[in-house]
Scaffold this motif. Structure first.
Motif, PDB file in Angstrom:
ATOM      1  N   ILE A 201       0.865  -1.175   0.019  1.00 45.12           N
ATOM      2  CA  ILE A 201       0.080   0.033   0.088  1.00 45.12           C
ATOM      3  C   ILE A 201       0.823   1.311  -0.163  1.00 45.12           C
ATOM      4  CG2 ILE A 201      -1.747  -1.276   1.075  1.00 45.12           C
ATOM      5  CD1 ILE A 201      -1.178   0.273   3.624  1.00 45.12           C
ATOM      6  N   ASP A 202       2.017   1.169  -0.836  1.00 43.28           N
ATOM      7  CA  ASP A 202       2.522   2.570  -1.096  1.00 43.28           C
ATOM      8  C   ASP A 202       1.553   3.517  -1.412  1.00 43.28           C
ATOM      9  OD1 ASP A 202       4.828   1.015  -0.585  1.00 43.28           O
ATOM     10  OD2 ASP A 202       5.664   0.992  -2.473  1.00 43.28           O
ATOM     11  N   PRO A 203       1.800   4.842  -1.235  1.00 42.34           N
ATOM     12  CA  PRO A 203       0.822   5.826  -1.744  1.00 42.34           C
ATOM     13  C   PRO A 203       0.782   5.755  -3.287  1.00 42.34           C
ATOM     14  CG  PRO A 203       2.858   6.820  -0.802  1.00 42.34           C
ATOM     15  CD  PRO A 203       2.753   5.495  -0.650  1.00 42.34           C
ATOM     16  N   ASP A 204      -0.394   5.433  -3.808  1.00 40.30           N
ATOM     17  CA  ASP A 204      -0.553   5.285  -5.142  1.00 40.30           C
ATOM     18  C   ASP A 204      -1.233   6.561  -5.710  1.00 40.30           C
ATOM     19  OD1 ASP A 204      -1.418   4.624  -7.591  1.00 40.30           O
ATOM     20  OD2 ASP A 204      -2.461   2.875  -7.042  1.00 40.30           O
ATOM     21  N   PRO A 205      -0.536   7.193  -6.782  1.00 41.31           N
ATOM     22  CA  PRO A 205      -0.963   8.569  -7.047  1.00 41.31           C
ATOM     23  C   PRO A 205      -2.247   8.362  -7.987  1.00 41.31           C
ATOM     24  CG  PRO A 205       1.255   8.460  -7.428  1.00 41.31           C
ATOM     25  CD  PRO A 205       1.031   7.182  -6.922  1.00 41.31           C
ATOM     26  N   HIS A 207      -4.748   6.879  -7.080  1.00 40.01           N
ATOM     27  CA  HIS A 207      -5.875   6.818  -5.799  1.00 40.01           C
ATOM     28  C   HIS A 207      -5.534   7.559  -4.955  1.00 40.01           C
ATOM     29  CE1 HIS A 207      -7.361   3.089  -7.495  1.00 40.01           C
ATOM     30  NE2 HIS A 207      -6.324   2.498  -7.564  1.00 40.01           N
ATOM     31  N   ALA A 208      -5.530   9.232  -5.429  1.00 47.00           N
ATOM     32  CA  ALA A 208      -5.384  10.135  -4.632  1.00 47.00           C
ATOM     33  C   ALA A 208      -6.525  10.680  -3.774  1.00 47.00           C
ATOM     34  CB  ALA A 208      -4.544  11.188  -5.563  1.00 47.00           C
ATOM     35  N   PRO A 209      -6.135  11.522  -2.848  1.00 48.38           N
ATOM     36  CA  PRO A 209      -7.282  12.260  -2.033  1.00 48.38           C
ATOM     37  C   PRO A 209      -8.234  12.853  -3.134  1.00 48.38           C
ATOM     38  CG  PRO A 209      -5.467  12.203  -0.860  1.00 48.38           C
ATOM     39  CD  PRO A 209      -5.125  11.470  -1.926  1.00 48.38           C
ATOM     40  N   GLN A 210      -9.412  13.123  -3.263  1.00 51.11           N
ATOM     41  CA  GLN A 210     -10.354  13.777  -3.934  1.00 51.11           C
ATOM     42  C   GLN A 210     -10.585  15.313  -3.478  1.00 51.11           C
ATOM     43  OE1 GLN A 210     -10.923  12.748  -7.297  1.00 51.11           O
ATOM     44  NE2 GLN A 210      -9.330  11.655  -6.482  1.00 51.11           N
ATOM     45  N   GLN A 211     -10.635  15.412  -2.035  1.00 51.46           N
ATOM     46  CA  GLN A 211     -10.914  16.633  -1.302  1.00 51.46           C
ATOM     47  C   GLN A 211      -9.739  17.490  -1.361  1.00 51.46           C
ATOM     48  OE1 GLN A 211     -10.330  13.541   0.031  1.00 51.46           O
ATOM     49  NE2 GLN A 211     -10.921  13.525   1.955  1.00 51.46           N
ATOM     50  N   PRO A 212     -10.052  18.907  -1.110  1.00 49.58           N
ATOM     51  CA  PRO A 212      -8.844  19.571  -1.169  1.00 49.58           C
ATOM     52  C   PRO A 212      -7.802  19.126   0.063  1.00 49.58           C
ATOM     53  CG  PRO A 212     -10.838  20.920  -0.863  1.00 49.58           C
ATOM     54  CD  PRO A 212     -11.351  19.598  -0.711  1.00 49.58           C
ATOM     55  N   VAL A 213      -6.527  19.326  -0.318  1.00 51.82           N
ATOM     56  CA  VAL A 213      -5.538  18.865   0.560  1.00 51.82           C
ATOM     57  C   VAL A 213      -4.135  20.090   0.102  1.00 51.82           C
ATOM     58  CG1 VAL A 213      -3.697  17.162   1.029  1.00 51.82           C
ATOM     59  CG2 VAL A 213      -6.183  16.329   0.211  1.00 51.82           C
ATOM     60  N   LEU A 214      -3.813  20.313   1.381  1.00 50.98           N
ATOM     61  CA  LEU A 214      -2.586  21.413   1.458  1.00 50.98           C
ATOM     62  C   LEU A 214      -1.398  20.258   1.639  1.00 50.98           C
ATOM     63  CD1 LEU A 214      -0.961  23.951   1.472  1.00 50.98           C
ATOM     64  CD2 LEU A 214      -1.321  23.925   3.831  1.00 50.98           C
ATOM     65  N   PHE A 215      -0.474  19.910   0.834  1.00 48.15           N
ATOM     66  CA  PHE A 215       0.624  19.344   0.968  1.00 48.15           C
ATOM     67  C   PHE A 215       2.190  20.483   1.386  1.00 48.15           C
ATOM     68  CE2 PHE A 215      -1.834  16.661  -1.656  1.00 48.15           C
ATOM     69  CZ  PHE A 215      -1.328  15.236  -1.379  1.00 48.15           C
ATOM     70  N   ALA A 216       2.738  20.249   2.330  1.00 48.91           N
ATOM     71  CA  ALA A 216       3.586  21.090   2.787  1.00 48.91           C
ATOM     72  C   ALA A 216       4.829  20.286   3.090  1.00 48.91           C
ATOM     73  CB  ALA A 216       2.850  21.949   4.071  1.00 48.91           C
ATOM     74  N   GLY A 226       9.225  13.786  -3.875  1.00 53.43           N
ATOM     75  CA  GLY A 226       8.329  12.837  -3.751  1.00 53.43           C
ATOM     76  C   GLY A 226       6.817  13.671  -3.338  1.00 53.43           C
ATOM     77  N   SER A 227       6.872  14.370  -2.450  1.00 55.08           N
ATOM     78  CA  SER A 227       5.665  15.042  -2.024  1.00 55.08           C
ATOM     79  C   SER A 227       5.015  15.882  -3.102  1.00 55.08           C
ATOM     80  CB  SER A 227       6.233  15.988  -0.724  1.00 55.08           C
ATOM     81  OG  SER A 227       6.580  15.192   0.320  1.00 55.08           O
ATOM     82  N   ARG A 228       5.918  16.339  -3.919  1.00 50.48           N
ATOM     83  CA  ARG A 228       5.266  17.300  -5.012  1.00 50.48           C
ATOM     84  C   ARG A 228       4.750  16.281  -6.020  1.00 50.48           C
ATOM     85  NH1 ARG A 228       6.920  22.308  -5.545  1.00 50.48           N
ATOM     86  NH2 ARG A 228       8.864  23.065  -4.739  1.00 50.48           N
ATOM     87  N   HIS A 229       5.206  15.063  -6.252  1.00 43.30           N
ATOM     88  CA  HIS A 229       4.533  14.190  -7.223  1.00 43.30           C
ATOM     89  C   HIS A 229       3.284  13.619  -6.561  1.00 43.30           C
ATOM     90  CE1 HIS A 229       4.333  10.822 -10.140  1.00 43.30           C
ATOM     91  NE2 HIS A 229       4.184   9.856  -8.872  1.00 43.30           N
ATOM     92  N   LEU A 230       3.204  13.522  -5.101  1.00 41.22           N
ATOM     93  CA  LEU A 230       1.769  12.770  -4.836  1.00 41.22           C
ATOM     94  C   LEU A 230       0.929  14.107  -4.784  1.00 41.22           C
ATOM     95  CD1 LEU A 230       2.874  10.992  -1.472  1.00 41.22           C
ATOM     96  CD2 LEU A 230       2.219  10.112  -3.623  1.00 41.22           C
ATOM     97  N   ALA A 231       1.352  15.471  -4.545  1.00 43.51           N
ATOM     98  CA  ALA A 231       0.412  16.481  -4.693  1.00 43.51           C
ATOM     99  C   ALA A 231      -0.099  16.709  -6.196  1.00 43.51           C
ATOM    100  CB  ALA A 231       1.153  17.846  -4.308  1.00 43.51           C
ATOM    101  N   SER A 232       0.857  16.293  -7.081  1.00 45.59           N
ATOM    102  CA  SER A 232       0.355  16.736  -8.385  1.00 45.59           C
ATOM    103  C   SER A 232      -0.691  15.708  -8.725  1.00 45.59           C
ATOM    104  CB  SER A 232       1.305  16.471  -9.383  1.00 45.59           C
ATOM    105  OG  SER A 232       1.979  15.161  -9.359  1.00 45.59           O
TER     106      SER A 232
END
Length: 266
Positions: A201-205, A207-216, A226-232
């Motif tokens: 269950i690595d974070p799979d882009p 299957h990303a969250p659909q609601q508003p999310v702030l990545f910081a 890697g965080s930028r990649h998930l945010a995108s």
């Protein structure tokens, strides 16, 4: 008159919640008006609610802004139970632990704020509870296997006979572990081993969250790209690069706190 530091960092008594099939007892802490909008705070590896969210001013800031705050010590951390067995120490189980605490506190809706491991767990929680988590802040979220770069054998030798740790990343985690009062190194090693077995269950882009999310994420953090990649991959994401911060000191950034507060207010 200045408020004494002891008053600013005073912790409420922990409330105990038994979670999971193994009945692990977690500690949860509540601040603020019971009828106010809820913010759930989940810390990172080898940290605690007090270390990540109270000593850095997050809990006080959110309570002052009119939120009810619920802090959770993850299993193996803070005032929660610290089992030495690997069983149950997976991202999936820890996400279920958080959900159980929310159910116990009868939380119908809450904002989620997580850092590092708490953000990785949050990636699961915000999708599992999409209708109950309308907005989330995921700080320093790793995009791979949690603690993948921890040199387990060096940690084992350090526990056994204090053999010096030479790997820089591993030494950084040990420094953090030993800085936080009450940490149990054997329990945290078991947790690290369990998390490394969460490969399915690595974070799979996809299957990303659909609601508003702030990545910081800190500008000097190794997981920045890697965080930028998930945010995108998240359709309603915002990305904030925390100036001058690395992975271990980003929660103390006032700029991070202000960016998160602005995001939650929207």
């Amino acid at each position: 008159m200045a408020i004494p530091l002891a008053d600013l960092t005073r912790m409420p008594d922990p409330q105990r919640v038994e979670v999971g099939d193994d009945g692990v007892s977690l500690a949860a802490y509540s601040w603020g008006d019971l009828d106010a909008p809820m913010v759930v705070l989940v810390h990172g590896f080898a940290s605690s609610t007090r270390d990540t969210w109270v000593l850095t001013g997050w809990a006080r800031m959110l309570e002052r802004e009119g939120y009810r705050v619920l802090g959770i010590d993850l299993r193996g951390h803070g005032a929660s139970e610290k089992p030495h067995g690997v069983g149950g120490c997976t991202v999936r189980n820890m996400a279920s632990d958080v959900e159980s605490v929310l159910d116990t506190f009868l939380v119908d809706e809450a904002f989620y704020v997580g850092y590092s491991l708490g953000a990785r767990v949050g990636w699961e929680v915000v999708q599992d509870l999409g209708d109950r988590i309308p907005r989330a802040v995921l700080g320093g979220v790793p995009d791979g296997i949690p603690l993948e770069h921890l040199d387990v054998e060096q940690v084992r030798r350090y526990i056994a006979d204090a053999t010096p740790v030479t790997d820089d990343r591993t030494r950084s985690y040990l420094d953090l572990t030993e800085r936080v009062p009450g940490n149990d190194l054997e329990a945290l090693l078991a947790l690290a081993l369990g998390l490394r077995d969460s490969r399915s269950i690595d974070p799979d882009p996809a299957h990303a969250p659909q609601q508003p999310v702030l990545f910081a994420t800190g500008a000097d953090d190794a997981v920045l790209e890697g965080s930028r990649h998930l945010a995108s991959a998240a359709p309603q994401s915002t990305f904030f690069e925390i100036p001058g911060r690395h992975h271990f000191n980003a929660p103390g950034s006032k700029q991070f706190r202000m960016a998160a507060l602005e995001f939650l207010r929207r």
